[in-house]
Design a protein around this motif. Sequence first.
Motif, mmCIF file in Angstrom:
data_model
loop_
_atom_site.group_PDB
_atom_site.id
_atom_site.type_symbol
_atom_site.label_atom_id
_atom_site.label_comp_id
_atom_site.label_asym_id
_atom_site.label_seq_id
_atom_site.Cartn_x
_atom_site.Cartn_y
_atom_site.Cartn_z
ATOM 1 N N SER A 1 8.328 4.216 -3.880
ATOM 2 C CA SER A 1 8.119 3.368 -3.009
ATOM 3 C C SER A 1 6.466 2.781 -3.100
ATOM 4 O O SER A 1 5.756 3.881 -2.874
ATOM 5 N N VAL A 2 5.999 1.713 -3.210
ATOM 6 C CA VAL A 2 4.700 1.441 -3.197
ATOM 7 C C VAL A 2 4.088 0.545 -2.245
ATOM 8 O O VAL A 2 4.856 -0.681 -1.903
ATOM 9 N N ASP A 3 3.147 0.824 -1.525
ATOM 10 C CA ASP A 3 2.253 -0.311 -0.589
ATOM 11 C C ASP A 3 0.803 0.259 -0.387
ATOM 12 O O ASP A 3 0.690 1.362 -0.523
ATOM 13 N N SER A 4 0.167 -0.886 -0.057
ATOM 14 C CA SER A 4 -1.346 -0.581 0.106
ATOM 15 C C SER A 4 -1.380 0.096 1.409
ATOM 16 O O SER A 4 -2.656 0.438 1.653
ATOM 17 N N SER A 5 -0.942 -0.264 2.332
ATOM 18 C CA SER A 5 -0.875 0.225 3.774
ATOM 19 C C SER A 5 -0.515 1.950 4.063
ATOM 20 O O SER A 5 0.571 2.285 3.941
ATOM 21 N N ALA A 6 -1.469 2.633 4.629
ATOM 22 C CA ALA A 6 -1.168 4.109 4.857
ATOM 23 C C ALA A 6 -0.533 4.039 5.929
ATOM 24 O O ALA A 6 0.494 5.177 5.906
ATOM 25 N N LEU A 7 -0.623 3.293 6.994
ATOM 26 C CA LEU A 7 0.310 3.474 8.016
ATOM 27 C C LEU A 7 1.918 3.507 7.583
ATOM 28 O O LEU A 7 2.592 3.916 8.239
ATOM 29 N N ALA A 8 1.955 2.186 6.878
ATOM 30 C CA ALA A 8 3.308 1.885 6.534
ATOM 31 C C ALA A 8 3.899 3.147 5.710
ATOM 32 O O ALA A 8 5.127 3.480 5.832
ATOM 33 N N ILE A 9 3.234 3.722 4.806
ATOM 34 C CA ILE A 9 3.662 4.867 3.761
ATOM 35 C C ILE A 9 3.959 6.088 4.882
ATOM 36 O O ILE A 9 5.053 6.794 4.583
ATOM 37 N N GLU A 10 3.013 6.412 5.981
ATOM 38 C CA GLU A 10 3.053 7.220 6.863
ATOM 39 C C GLU A 10 4.585 7.320 7.504
ATOM 40 O O GLU A 10 5.340 8.054 7.766
ATOM 41 N N THR A 11 4.502 5.628 8.037
ATOM 42 C CA THR A 11 5.963 5.643 9.011
ATOM 43 C C THR A 11 7.152 5.541 8.135
ATOM 44 O O THR A 11 8.246 6.150 8.602
ATOM 45 N N LEU A 12 7.171 5.282 6.635
ATOM 46 C CA LEU A 12 8.211 5.438 5.686
ATOM 47 C C LEU A 12 8.613 6.799 5.654
ATOM 48 O O LEU A 12 9.852 6.839 5.683
#
Length: 395
Positions: A247-258
């Motif tokens: 899973s790839v995203d530039s948002s640290a919050l998104a990665i943490e929530t994932l």
Amino acid sequence: MIEVILKKGKEKAVLQRHPWVFSGAIEKVKGKPANGEVIRLIDAKGAFLAYGFYNDQSRVAVRLLEWNEENPTDDNWFRARIAQAVKSRAELLSSGDTDTCRLIFSEADYLPGLIVDKYADYLSVQVLTSGIESVMPVIIDELKKQLTPKGIFDKSDTSSRAHEGLGESFGVLAGSPPPELVHVKENGITYGINIAEGQKSGFYCDQRDNRRILAGYVKGKSVLDCFCYTGGFTLNSLKHGAASVTSVDSSALAIETLAQNITLNNLDAAKQASVKSDVNNQLRKFRDEGQKFDVIVLDPPKYAPSRSALDRASRAYKDLNRLGMLLLNEGGLLATFSCSGAMDLETFKQVLAWAALDAGKQVQFINQFCQPEDHPLRSSFPEGEYLKGLLCRVY
């Protein structure tokens, strides 16, 4: 009521129930209506056409509401529209495995500039026009009556409000503020939604059906989920038997929530890896490393906010999809999306054909994706069709 007179010959779109009147179509305004005020729109001969919100700062000078002169747009009119929108989502929300959806979708629900998303017991609201801003007390009161939410939160912190002469707005409108994570269900999967800090209104419920469709193709496959946000396609892939998901995203919050969402659903975290990175850069890195995947999801942000940006956006979509095609195993699947309303499906197909040519690949379109029932398409407003996608088999 102040009257706005159209130029001769400019009434055709209005008679066809298109909800926008551009400033260039207006001959004269009788009086000085405040921005957001409801006016009577009349043709060059003085015949009534419709009621609508007026705004002299917007390119869309009048946003039409009602075509029946005997049905004035008073408070009861707005209450009836809200009740109608809520009722039309009742069946979707009655299944028991989904408690989040778009309750009100702007022009599609005859309330131009109003977005309301339901996240379990909370509502997230975006107000994008001065007309809707002027009737917000009525709207909030009716939403409370219809749904008795624990809280209603304003996410009108978007720059598009400047086109209507409005500043950004953010905060609690009614009830209590949402907790840091509101737990919602979609297709039987639980998500933690950060309404206050999340993107858009907090979540992308417009991909609900498409996540379910793609999940039918991933069993035993290696999946790459790009622009993953909080894991819609990732969680569905893990639940339906994917061998691995990156899973790839530039948002640290998104990665943490994932990561929290994987734990929340008791999914196998050992099968999943997250990468915080710009997607285009990461795809090039995967290419240089020789990595391959069986299924790739490309769900980028809006590249074409207007038709004037379409050429530039087409180049961006082509490059993104070219990189994705190069990373697929022979016969692999590419699920690729555009949320740009300015790009229609046929143009998107052409862009993918160009990408395939540049990648030296052959592509079959085997399925089409679209926005779900809570994002309806109004027959007289084709501009409301923004989300489109294709499932491609790549050789």
